[in-house]
Design an enzyme around this catalytic site. Structure first.
Site, PDB file in Angstrom:
ATOM      1  N   SER A   1       0.736  -1.249  -0.120  1.00  0.00           N
ATOM      2  CA  SER A   1       0.104  -0.024   0.159  1.00  0.00           C
ATOM      3  C   SER A   1       0.840   1.400  -0.005  1.00  0.00           C
ATOM      4  O   SER A   1       1.623   1.412   0.989  1.00  0.00           O
ATOM      5  CB  SER A   1      -1.082  -0.056   1.276  1.00  0.00           C
ATOM      6  OG  SER A   1      -1.643   1.077   1.462  1.00  0.00           O
TER       7      SER A   1
ATOM      8  N   LYS B   1      -0.972  -0.960  -4.469  1.00  0.00           N
ATOM      9  CA  LYS B   1      -2.088  -0.283  -4.245  1.00  0.00           C
ATOM     10  C   LYS B   1      -1.955   1.237  -3.935  1.00  0.00           C
ATOM     11  O   LYS B   1      -0.794   1.574  -3.224  1.00  0.00           O
ATOM     12  CB  LYS B   1      -2.874  -0.841  -2.920  1.00  0.00           C
ATOM     13  CG  LYS B   1      -3.815  -0.247  -2.128  1.00  0.00           C
ATOM     14  CD  LYS B   1      -4.565  -0.908  -1.160  1.00  0.00           C
ATOM     15  CE  LYS B   1      -4.772   0.002   0.144  1.00  0.00           C
ATOM     16  NZ  LYS B   1      -5.469  -0.895   1.071  1.00  0.00           N
TER      17      LYS B   1
ATOM     18  N   LYS C   1      -2.762   4.992  -2.485  1.00  0.00           N
ATOM     19  CA  LYS C   1      -3.754   5.778  -1.817  1.00  0.00           C
ATOM     20  C   LYS C   1      -4.360   6.881  -2.635  1.00  0.00           C
ATOM     21  O   LYS C   1      -3.393   7.626  -3.414  1.00  0.00           O
ATOM     22  CB  LYS C   1      -3.279   6.199  -0.543  1.00  0.00           C
ATOM     23  CG  LYS C   1      -2.653   5.023   0.426  1.00  0.00           C
ATOM     24  CD  LYS C   1      -4.294   4.447   1.045  1.00  0.00           C
ATOM     25  CE  LYS C   1      -4.036   3.732   2.146  1.00  0.00           C
ATOM     26  NZ  LYS C   1      -5.306   3.158   2.544  1.00  0.00           N
TER      27      LYS C   1
ATOM     28  N   ASP D   1      -7.011   3.158  -3.074  1.00  0.00           N
ATOM     29  CA  ASP D   1      -7.937   2.928  -1.955  1.00  0.00           C
ATOM     30  C   ASP D   1      -8.241   4.442  -1.697  1.00  0.00           C
ATOM     31  O   ASP D   1      -7.183   5.452  -1.322  1.00  0.00           O
ATOM     32  CB  ASP D   1      -6.967   2.382  -0.858  1.00  0.00           C
ATOM     33  CG  ASP D   1      -7.781   2.527   0.526  1.00  0.00           C
ATOM     34  OD1 ASP D   1      -8.773   2.800   0.531  1.00  0.00           O
ATOM     35  OD2 ASP D   1      -7.472   1.932   1.593  1.00  0.00           O
TER      36      ASP D   1
ATOM     37  N   ASN E   1     -10.090   5.504   1.007  1.00  0.00           N
ATOM     38  CA  ASN E   1     -10.376   5.599   2.315  1.00  0.00           C
ATOM     39  C   ASN E   1     -11.620   6.816   2.639  1.00  0.00           C
ATOM     40  O   ASN E   1     -11.507   7.724   3.533  1.00  0.00           O
ATOM     41  CB  ASN E   1      -9.175   6.275   3.272  1.00  0.00           C
ATOM     42  CG  ASN E   1      -8.211   4.855   3.420  1.00  0.00           C
ATOM     43  OD1 ASN E   1      -7.102   5.006   2.794  1.00  0.00           O
ATOM     44  ND2 ASN E   1      -8.764   4.003   4.190  1.00  0.00           N
TER      45      ASN E   1
ATOM     46  N   GLU F   1     -11.210   0.792  -3.847  1.00  0.00           N
ATOM     47  CA  GLU F   1     -11.429   0.587  -2.269  1.00  0.00           C
ATOM     48  C   GLU F   1     -11.958   1.564  -1.602  1.00  0.00           C
ATOM     49  O   GLU F   1     -11.765   2.572  -1.743  1.00  0.00           O
ATOM     50  CB  GLU F   1     -10.034  -0.049  -1.717  1.00  0.00           C
ATOM     51  CG  GLU F   1     -10.012  -0.556  -0.316  1.00  0.00           C
ATOM     52  CD  GLU F   1      -9.003  -1.078   0.421  1.00  0.00           C
ATOM     53  OE1 GLU F   1      -7.792  -1.248  -0.437  1.00  0.00           O
ATOM     54  OE2 GLU F   1      -8.825  -0.957   1.440  1.00  0.00           O
TER      55      GLU F   1
ATOM     56  N   ASP G   1     -13.871  -1.776   2.250  1.00  0.00           N
ATOM     57  CA  ASP G   1     -13.181  -1.956   3.646  1.00  0.00           C
ATOM     58  C   ASP G   1     -13.540  -1.459   4.900  1.00  0.00           C
ATOM     59  O   ASP G   1     -14.425  -2.214   5.775  1.00  0.00           O
ATOM     60  CB  ASP G   1     -11.843  -1.306   3.605  1.00  0.00           C
ATOM     61  CG  ASP G   1     -10.539  -1.067   4.364  1.00  0.00           C
ATOM     62  OD1 ASP G   1     -11.090  -1.640   5.597  1.00  0.00           O
ATOM     63  OD2 ASP G   1      -9.485  -0.710   4.404  1.00  0.00           O
TER      64      ASP G   1
ATOM     65  N   LYS H   1     -10.047  -7.432   6.981  1.00  0.00           N
ATOM     66  CA  LYS H   1      -9.091  -6.843   8.221  1.00  0.00           C
ATOM     67  C   LYS H   1      -9.354  -7.681   9.335  1.00  0.00           C
ATOM     68  O   LYS H   1     -10.769  -7.235  10.061  1.00  0.00           O
ATOM     69  CB  LYS H   1      -9.173  -5.536   8.278  1.00  0.00           C
ATOM     70  CG  LYS H   1      -8.108  -4.901   7.229  1.00  0.00           C
ATOM     71  CD  LYS H   1      -8.307  -3.156   7.416  1.00  0.00           C
ATOM     72  CE  LYS H   1      -7.410  -2.499   6.376  1.00  0.00           C
ATOM     73  NZ  LYS H   1      -7.556  -1.095   6.439  1.00  0.00           N
TER      74      LYS H   1
ATOM     75  N   GLY I   1      -4.315  -4.714   5.641  1.00  0.00           N
ATOM     76  CA  GLY I   1      -3.412  -4.516   6.614  1.00  0.00           C
ATOM     77  C   GLY I   1      -3.545  -3.200   7.440  1.00  0.00           C
ATOM     78  O   GLY I   1      -4.184  -2.204   6.836  1.00  0.00           O
TER      79      GLY I   1
END
Ligand code: OSB
Ligand code: MG
Length: 369
Positions: A136, A162, A164, A189, A191, A214, A239, A263, A291
């Site tokens: 990541s 991956k 961010k 990802d 978030n 993600e 996630d 996770k 992770g």
């Protein structure tokens, strides 16, 4: 099994480089470790994956400590004998607190499996001895810095990258990395950094042949994810939204996700993780192991989980050196893009006590009854 002592320990580990996400920048990892001791002196270890502040999830280190000391440990202490399988049931009346609960359950499970003489991987039903590594990659200060960092991971052998992303750091960096590495398995990802007004913008990611996107939207926006999934060809992977088997079933049924990041801390432990895995395997839904910048204690257990048959995508199971110059366990080293699944009893690793002591900020001990 009778637990005679619970130890809660906070340690601080510096990171090899700052890790920037849409929810903030991490330059060190504060970790809460749980140690249980059984009446026969068998020790179980676990790592609580909560971060210092409630920015990724509602839980945070000092909140988990408070939750454990005030509610969870006293509840476990009321039962004279406990097994790992009972921990979740005993703690069920206390709402939320998946990460705190997961850590307690895992420490009990580690001790239990040591007594039984089997590894966590065997216990969970692993069918691999090594797992492919993904990495990541945080939001970088510049495109050049991102290219350098990703190149170093590709050269080190990582099987999947991956990136961010966040508004202002998405299409351009992804295009650049895709151009440089046209065949590398790549995913992004967010978030939760986007909203329902960003669908047209996010749709541009479809041209980069990504494995998945993600958690683009807020944790609770299941409908928004389902609407986005309708218009994007890139698979959506939740996630933050997946906090239990039930929430996974709902999100899949509602077509808000077609891949799941499991996770263990976020879903309340390895037992619930295995239940989500089993459900997804039966439905042919791909899963991968997420992770949380784990030390070797958490990483070891994640590798056991990632070795289950339904984990068909590389996880955020990177080498210890991805985050730490010095880990608290024997470091996990990547060989040919893979990490070996620990095969010792329990989680298969234990901390280097001297180093751990040197980075310890606080220790609390609770005597079992
Ligand atoms: O969203 O997967 C995430 C780290 C902390 C909190 C949330 C996430 C992450 C990562 C890093 O992406 C995963 C890792 O390699 O440990
Ligand atoms: Mg994520």
């Amino acid at each position: 099994m009778k637990i005679v002592e619970y130890e809660l320990r906070r340690i601080h580990l510096p990171l090899v480089r700052p890790f920037r996400t849409s929810f903030g920048t991490q330059s060190e990892r504060e970790v809460l470790l749980v140690k249980v001791t059984t009446e026969d002196g068998v020790i179980g270890w676990a790592e609580c994956v909560a971060m210092s502040a409630p920015l990724y999830s509602p839980e945070y280190v000092s909140g988990c400590l408070e939750m454990m000391r005030t509610f969870l440990i006293p509840a476990l202490n009321k039962a004279t004998e406990i097994s790992a399988a009972e921990v979740g049931q005993i703690l069920k009346p206390f709402l939320g607190a998946q990460m705190a609960k997961a850590a307690l359950e895992t420490a009990v499970l580690d001790a239990e499996l040591k007594i039984a003489g089997i590894s966590l991987a065997n216990y969970l039903g692993a069918n691999k001895t090594k797992v492919p590594c993904g990495v990541s990659v945080g939001i970088a200060p510049s495109i050049e810095a991102l290219v350098d960092e990703v190149t170093s991971y590709v050269e080190a052998g990582y099987k999947r990258i991956k990136l961010k992303i966040e508004p202002g750091w998405d299409i351009t960096p992804v295009r650049k990395i895709r151009e440089l590495f046209p065949d590398k398995p790549l995913q992004v990802d967010a978030n939760q950094a986007y909203s329902r007004t960003d669908f047209k913008h996010l749709k541009q990611l479809d041209e980069f042949n990504l494995l998945l996107i993600e958690q683009p939207l807020e944790e609770h926006d299941i409908l928004g994810h389902a609407q986005l999934a309708e218009i994007m060809t890139t698979p959506i992977c939740l996630d933050e939204s997946i906090i239990s088997l039930h929430s996974a079933q709902d999100a899949l049924e509602l077509k808000a996700t077609s891949v799941i990041n499991i996770k263990p801390g976020r879903v309340g432990g390895y037992l619930e993780s295995a239940r989500i895995h089993n459900y997804c395997l039966e439905k042919s839904i791909p899963v991968w192991c997420g992770g949380m910048l784990e030390t070797g204690i958490g990483r070891a257990a994640n590798l056991a989980l990632a070795a289950l048959p339904g984990f068909t995508l590389p996880g955020d199971t990177s080498a210890s050196s991805r985050f730490f110059k010095k880990d608290i366990t024997t470091p996990f080293e990547m060989i040919d893009g893979h990490l070996e699944v620990p095969n010792g009893v329990g989680i298969g690793v234990s901390p280097d006590i001297e180093y751990m002591n040197s980075i310890t900020k606080s220790v609390e001990i609770f005597t079992g009854k």
